[in-house]
Structure formats: structure tokens, C-alpha cells
Design a protein around this motif. Structure first.
Motif, PDB file in Angstrom:
ATOM      1  N   LEU A 112       0.833  -1.196   0.000  1.00 39.61           N
ATOM      2  CA  LEU A 112       0.000   0.000   0.000  1.00 39.61           C
ATOM      3  C   LEU A 112       0.872   1.252   0.000  1.00 39.61           C
ATOM      4  N   GLU A 113       1.861   1.265   0.868  1.00 37.60           N
ATOM      5  CA  GLU A 113       2.759   2.404   0.978  1.00 37.60           C
ATOM      6  C   GLU A 113       3.586   2.580  -0.297  1.00 37.60           C
ATOM      7  N   SER A 114       4.049   1.466  -0.871  1.00 37.59           N
ATOM      8  CA  SER A 114       4.839   1.526  -2.109  1.00 37.59           C
ATOM      9  C   SER A 114       4.017   2.110  -3.249  1.00 37.59           C
ATOM     10  N   GLY A 115       2.780   1.684  -3.361  1.00 40.04           N
ATOM     11  CA  GLY A 115       1.899   2.223  -4.396  1.00 40.04           C
ATOM     12  C   GLY A 115       1.609   3.700  -4.196  1.00 40.04           C
ATOM     13  N   PHE A 116       1.399   4.080  -2.948  1.00 35.49           N
ATOM     14  CA  PHE A 116       1.115   5.479  -2.622  1.00 35.49           C
ATOM     15  C   PHE A 116       2.287   6.364  -3.031  1.00 35.49           C
ATOM     16  N   ILE A 117       3.494   5.943  -2.670  1.00 36.84           N
ATOM     17  CA  ILE A 117       4.681   6.730  -3.011  1.00 36.84           C
ATOM     18  C   ILE A 117       4.879   6.767  -4.521  1.00 36.84           C
ATOM     19  N   SER A 118       4.727   5.616  -5.172  1.00 33.69           N
ATOM     20  CA  SER A 118       4.920   5.541  -6.615  1.00 33.69           C
ATOM     21  C   SER A 118       4.000   6.514  -7.353  1.00 33.69           C
ATOM     22  N   GLU A 119       2.745   6.535  -7.000  1.00 29.56           N
ATOM     23  CA  GLU A 119       1.786   7.426  -7.661  1.00 29.56           C
ATOM     24  C   GLU A 119       2.116   8.887  -7.390  1.00 29.56           C
ATOM     25  N   THR A 120       2.513   9.202  -6.179  1.00 27.88           N
ATOM     26  CA  THR A 120       2.848  10.583  -5.839  1.00 27.88           C
ATOM     27  C   THR A 120       4.079  11.047  -6.606  1.00 27.88           C
ATOM     28  N   VAL A 121       5.098  10.193  -6.687  1.00 27.98           N
ATOM     29  CA  VAL A 121       6.294  10.530  -7.462  1.00 27.98           C
ATOM     30  C   VAL A 121       5.913  10.724  -8.925  1.00 27.98           C
ATOM     31  N   GLN A 122       5.108   9.822  -9.453  1.00 28.74           N
ATOM     32  CA  GLN A 122       4.673   9.904 -10.855  1.00 28.74           C
ATOM     33  C   GLN A 122       3.965  11.232 -11.117  1.00 28.74           C
ATOM     34  N   ASN A 123       3.080  11.640 -10.216  1.00 23.55           N
ATOM     35  CA  ASN A 123       2.379  12.914 -10.372  1.00 23.55           C
ATOM     36  C   ASN A 123       3.311  14.107 -10.230  1.00 23.55           C
ATOM     37  N   SER A 124       4.331  13.978  -9.388  1.00 23.29           N
ATOM     38  CA  SER A 124       5.264  15.083  -9.152  1.00 23.29           C
ATOM     39  C   SER A 124       6.174  15.329 -10.348  1.00 23.29           C
ATOM     40  N   ILE A 125       6.670  14.255 -10.950  1.00 24.13           N
ATOM     41  CA  ILE A 125       7.671  14.426 -12.015  1.00 24.13           C
ATOM     42  C   ILE A 125       7.110  14.217 -13.417  1.00 24.13           C
ATOM     43  N   GLY A 126       5.892  13.704 -13.527  1.00 21.37           N
ATOM     44  CA  GLY A 126       5.262  13.529 -14.824  1.00 21.37           C
ATOM     45  C   GLY A 126       5.781  12.350 -15.625  1.00 21.37           C
ATOM     46  N   LEU A 127       6.415  11.388 -14.978  1.00 18.56           N
ATOM     47  CA  LEU A 127       6.912  10.188 -15.654  1.00 18.56           C
ATOM     48  C   LEU A 127       6.368   8.951 -14.942  1.00 18.56           C
ATOM     49  N   SER A 128       6.144   7.884 -15.704  1.00 25.59           N
ATOM     50  CA  SER A 128       5.652   6.634 -15.111  1.00 25.59           C
ATOM     51  C   SER A 128       6.652   6.081 -14.110  1.00 25.59           C
ATOM     52  N   SER A 129       6.117   5.483 -13.069  1.00 26.65           N
ATOM     53  CA  SER A 129       6.996   4.887 -12.053  1.00 26.65           C
ATOM     54  C   SER A 129       6.343   3.638 -11.479  1.00 26.65           C
ATOM     55  N   MET A 130       7.172   2.771 -10.951  1.00 26.00           N
ATOM     56  CA  MET A 130       6.719   1.549 -10.277  1.00 26.00           C
ATOM     57  C   MET A 130       7.493   1.427  -8.971  1.00 26.00           C
ATOM     58  N   GLY A 131       6.805   0.971  -7.936  1.00 25.62           N
ATOM     59  CA  GLY A 131       7.432   0.845  -6.630  1.00 25.62           C
ATOM     60  C   GLY A 131       7.525  -0.588  -6.155  1.00 25.62           C
ATOM     61  N   SER A 132       8.508  -0.833  -5.341  1.00 22.06           N
ATOM     62  CA  SER A 132       8.668  -2.127  -4.680  1.00 22.06           C
ATOM     63  C   SER A 132       9.283  -1.868  -3.304  1.00 22.06           C
ATOM     64  N   PHE A 133       9.213  -2.879  -2.450  1.00 14.94           N
ATOM     65  CA  PHE A 133       9.789  -2.704  -1.117  1.00 14.94           C
ATOM     66  C   PHE A 133      10.573  -3.943  -0.716  1.00 14.94           C
ATOM     67  N   SER A 134      11.505  -3.728   0.186  1.00 12.14           N
ATOM     68  CA  SER A 134      12.236  -4.839   0.797  1.00 12.14           C
ATOM     69  C   SER A 134      12.287  -4.581   2.295  1.00 12.14           C
ATOM     70  N   LEU A 135      12.335  -5.668   3.042  1.00  7.73           N
ATOM     71  CA  LEU A 135      12.302  -5.581   4.498  1.00  7.73           C
ATOM     72  C   LEU A 135      13.697  -5.751   5.083  1.00  7.73           C
ATOM     73  N   ASP A 136      14.021  -4.911   6.023  1.00  9.08           N
ATOM     74  CA  ASP A 136      15.236  -5.066   6.821  1.00  9.08           C
ATOM     75  C   ASP A 136      14.767  -5.617   8.168  1.00  9.08           C
ATOM     76  N   LEU A 137      14.733  -6.952   8.274  1.00  3.55           N
ATOM     77  CA  LEU A 137      14.177  -7.607   9.461  1.00  3.55           C
ATOM     78  C   LEU A 137      14.974  -7.300  10.725  1.00  3.55           C
ATOM     79  N   LYS A 138      16.275  -7.164  10.573  1.00  4.85           N
ATOM     80  CA  LYS A 138      17.129  -6.913  11.739  1.00  4.85           C
ATOM     81  C   LYS A 138      16.827  -5.548  12.361  1.00  4.85           C
ATOM     82  N   ASN A 139      16.724  -4.509  11.518  1.00  4.67           N
ATOM     83  CA  ASN A 139      16.501  -3.152  12.006  1.00  4.67           C
ATOM     84  C   ASN A 139      15.032  -2.738  12.021  1.00  4.67           C
ATOM     85  N   LYS A 140      14.159  -3.619  11.517  1.00  2.00           N
ATOM     86  CA  LYS A 140      12.722  -3.368  11.465  1.00  2.00           C
ATOM     87  C   LYS A 140      12.412  -2.051  10.742  1.00  2.00           C
ATOM     88  N   ILE A 141      12.963  -1.941   9.533  1.00  2.00           N
ATOM     89  CA  ILE A 141      12.670  -0.822   8.655  1.00  2.00           C
ATOM     90  C   ILE A 141      12.327  -1.370   7.275  1.00  2.00           C
TER      91      ILE A 141
END
Length: 160
Positions: free
Chosen positions: A121-150
Motif C-alpha cells: 500500500l505504501e509503495s503504491g502510494f509513493i509511486s503514484e505521488t512521485v509519478q504525479n510530481s515528475i510527470g513520468l511513469s513509475s513503479m514501486g517495490s519494497f524490501s524488508l530489513d528484518l534486523k533493524n525493522k525498517i
């Protein structure tokens, strides 16, 4: 002697106030987190099953459009207010933007979903906002840092 008692009482009052502020912050976090978490982490995965990541991603893009978030500089503020966590841009190039999502809300999601917390959900939200900001298509993905919980979120820009 009376002066010393007044000073001690003032110190106790300050400590009580600080403890109350921490407790209030924790209650506020729990309330914000609970409402979002019940839907995203329990109800929707039960309903959507294996399609959860894809549908949450597109729901995030749609949410960004509905909230009319046009400027990616507004993202950290929007994320904090939505109870998503603390968002920071960590790297930017011509072809990508890298973000880190952290904070107490994210830690709670890691603790709740030890095996695999979902941040599409967060990745999609950011992707769409970036796309609207810069006017270019974008796609988002995420990875988990389990050790640092980020969460590390990568937004790739499609340049022609």
C-alpha cells in the motif's frame, strides 16, 4: 527546608508530566495504528488472499490520487498523519528514488506480522505521488530489513 521540598515537588511534577506525555504518545500511536492495522493486516488479507500485495499496491496508487497528493515533498507529512510511519528519502537518481520507512508504527507491524509484514500500500502510494510530481511513469517495490525493522522502498522511473 521548605524551599527544598518545593524543588523536590516541582521535579516530581515534571517527571509525572513527562511520563504522561510518553503515555499519551503511546496511546495515540496505538489508536492510529489499530484502525489502519485491522483493515490492512487482518481483514483485507483474509478477503484478498494471494492477491493482497498487488491489490494493496494499486489501492495505494488510487489513495494517492484521491487524496490529491501532488508533491512528493509532502510524503513524509502525509505518512506521519496517516499512521504509516516516518518516511525519508535516502537516495535519488535519474532512474530511481529510494525511501526508508521506519518508526514505532513500522516496528509494531513487524512485531505483529513477524513472518512477512506487507508494505505494498505504501509503495503504491509513493509511486503514484512521485509519478504525479515528475510527470513520468513509475513503479514501486519494497524490501524488508528484518534486523533493524525498517522498510526500504524503491521507486523506479521509466524514462523514454
Amino acid at each position: 527546608m521548605a524551599k527544598k521540598n518545593i524543588e523536590n515537588e516541582n521535579e516530581k511534577n515534571e517527571e509525572t508530566l513527562e511520563t504522561a506525555e510518553i503515555s499519551e504518545t503511546q496511546n495515540d500511536l496505538t489508536e492510529k495504528y489499530f484502525a489502519v492495522s485491522v483493515l490492512r493486516d487482518f481483514v483485507l488479507p483474509d478477503l484478498l488472499d494471494k492477491d493482497t500485495p498487488e491489490l494493496l499496491y494499486w489501492a495505494g496508487k488510487d489513495l494517492s490520487r484521491r487524496l490529491a497528493v501532488q508533491d512528493m515533498n509532502d510524503l513524509p507529512h502525509v505518512f506521519k498523519n496517516a499512521g504509516f510511519g516516518e518516511l525519508a528519502i535516502t537516495n535519488q537518481s535519474k532512474t530511481s528514488y529510494k525511501y526508508t520507512l521506519s518508526g514505532p508504527e513500522v516496528i509494531q507491524r513487524f512485531n505483529l506480522n513477524n513472518d512477512n509484514p506487507e508494505f505494498s500500500l505504501e509503495s503504491g502510494f509513493i509511486s503514484e505521488t512521485v509519478q504525479n510530481s515528475i510527470g513520468l511513469s513509475s513503479m514501486g517495490s519494497f524490501s524488508l530489513d528484518l534486523k533493524n525493522k525498517i522498510v526500504n522502498i524503491l521507486i523506479q522511473i521509466e524514462r523514454n
